[in-house]
Design an enzyme around this catalytic site. Sequence first.
Site, PDB file in Angstrom:
ATOM      1  N   LYS A  65       0.835  -1.210   0.000  1.00 15.94           N
ATOM      2  CA  LYS A  65       0.000   0.000   0.000  1.00 15.94           C
ATOM      3  C   LYS A  65       0.870   1.261   0.000  1.00 15.94           C
ATOM      4  O   LYS A  65       0.743   2.138   0.871  1.00 15.94           O
ATOM      5  CB  LYS A  65      -0.963   0.003   1.181  1.00 15.94           C
ATOM      6  CG  LYS A  65      -1.930  -1.183   1.180  1.00 15.94           C
ATOM      7  CD  LYS A  65      -2.888  -1.111   2.339  1.00 15.94           C
ATOM      8  CE  LYS A  65      -3.823  -2.308   2.375  1.00 15.94           C
ATOM      9  NZ  LYS A  65      -3.131  -3.563   2.754  1.00 15.94           N
ATOM     10  N   ILE A  69       6.022  10.632  -1.814  1.00 17.87           N
ATOM     11  CA  ILE A  69       6.293  11.541  -2.920  1.00 17.87           C
ATOM     12  C   ILE A  69       6.635  10.717  -4.165  1.00 17.87           C
ATOM     13  O   ILE A  69       7.050   9.561  -4.070  1.00 17.87           O
ATOM     14  CB  ILE A  69       7.421  12.526  -2.578  1.00 17.87           C
ATOM     15  CG1 ILE A  69       8.741  11.785  -2.347  1.00 17.87           C
ATOM     16  CG2 ILE A  69       7.050  13.365  -1.358  1.00 17.87           C
ATOM     17  CD1 ILE A  69       9.932  12.713  -2.192  1.00 17.87           C
ATOM     18  N   ASN A  71       9.015  10.487  -6.428  1.00 17.27           N
ATOM     19  CA  ASN A  71      10.318   9.865  -6.615  1.00 17.27           C
ATOM     20  C   ASN A  71      10.498   8.656  -5.703  1.00 17.27           C
ATOM     21  O   ASN A  71      11.050   7.625  -6.114  1.00 17.27           O
ATOM     22  CB  ASN A  71      11.432  10.880  -6.350  1.00 17.27           C
ATOM     23  CG  ASN A  71      12.805  10.311  -6.630  1.00 17.27           C
ATOM     24  OD1 ASN A  71      13.160  10.006  -7.771  1.00 17.27           O
ATOM     25  ND2 ASN A  71      13.601  10.159  -5.576  1.00 17.27           N
ATOM     26  N   THR A  72      10.037   8.765  -4.476  1.00 11.25           N
ATOM     27  CA  THR A  72      10.171   7.665  -3.527  1.00 11.25           C
ATOM     28  C   THR A  72       9.348   6.462  -3.976  1.00 11.25           C
ATOM     29  O   THR A  72       9.809   5.310  -3.912  1.00 11.25           O
ATOM     30  CB  THR A  72       9.741   8.114  -2.119  1.00 11.25           C
ATOM     31  OG1 THR A  72      10.584   9.191  -1.708  1.00 11.25           O
ATOM     32  CG2 THR A  72       9.852   6.978  -1.123  1.00 11.25           C
ATOM     33  N   ARG A 179     -15.134 -14.348   2.723  1.00 11.15           N
ATOM     34  CA  ARG A 179     -15.403 -15.307   3.786  1.00 11.15           C
ATOM     35  C   ARG A 179     -16.361 -16.389   3.268  1.00 11.15           C
ATOM     36  O   ARG A 179     -17.455 -16.059   2.812  1.00 11.15           O
ATOM     37  CB  ARG A 179     -16.047 -14.611   4.994  1.00 11.15           C
ATOM     38  CG  ARG A 179     -15.135 -13.618   5.709  1.00 11.15           C
ATOM     39  CD  ARG A 179     -14.013 -14.336   6.438  1.00 11.15           C
ATOM     40  NE  ARG A 179     -13.205 -13.430   7.237  1.00 11.15           N
ATOM     41  CZ  ARG A 179     -12.125 -12.822   6.804  1.00 11.15           C
ATOM     42  NH1 ARG A 179     -11.729 -12.985   5.553  1.00 11.15           N
ATOM     43  NH2 ARG A 179     -11.423 -12.034   7.606  1.00 11.15           N
TER      44      ARG A 179
END
Length: 234
Positions: A65, A69, A71-72, A179
């Site tokens: 998930k 930013i 670039n990261t 389920r």
Amino acid sequence: MTETARDRLIVGLDLPTIADAEKIVSTLGNDVSFYKIGYQLVFAGGLEFARDLAASGKKVFLDMKLLDIDNTVAKGVENIVKMGMSMLTLHAYPKAMKAAVEAAKGSDLCLLGVTVLTSMDEQDVIDAGYEYDPHTLVLRRAEQARAAGMGGIVCSAEESAAVRKIIGPNMALVTPGIRPAGADKGDQKRVMTPADALKAGSSHLVIARPIVAVAEPLAAARAILAEMDGALSR
């Protein structure tokens, strides 16, 4: 889109240790080909385990998930591609999705946009500061994921039919909160049976506790696969 139940079932290795995960994978053997690894196992050495699992021929859904930013996110995705993962989740924020899609270009990594967590109901969404109810928010994020070029969506099976109309037939639609009839819902609030989820338009089902937290995991997995096969053959 995959067609067999074995291709569509993703067993969630929501377990405390690598030893526990290895035991489940060994027990399920060739009956299961796809596994999800999330935070719990990642922080117990799960990234190396994920690499090993992929190298052994299994498909791995890395449920991280991501949201950061541009670039990261991009640099993280580039390294995840190198790990041989099959699926990766990001929160379905437009800028993060666009950065991830660019970073994964040319690879086989299927990027999945997480819309609204299946543990959240309308009050939870309001408390988080959103002006939309869960259904409306899911559909908005599905539209944004399609526009960004994502490989698929993660949403509740309750929203599968509506989301499928938005994203079309080719994007993956992955649904947790599955389920079998009679199973404990746990902390999930928006759930559906495997057969009903497939009928609603889900392409892949993520199932953890009903398989990994029972006395006979292989028997449980086989029963779920049989239910899925029955739904797919109709």
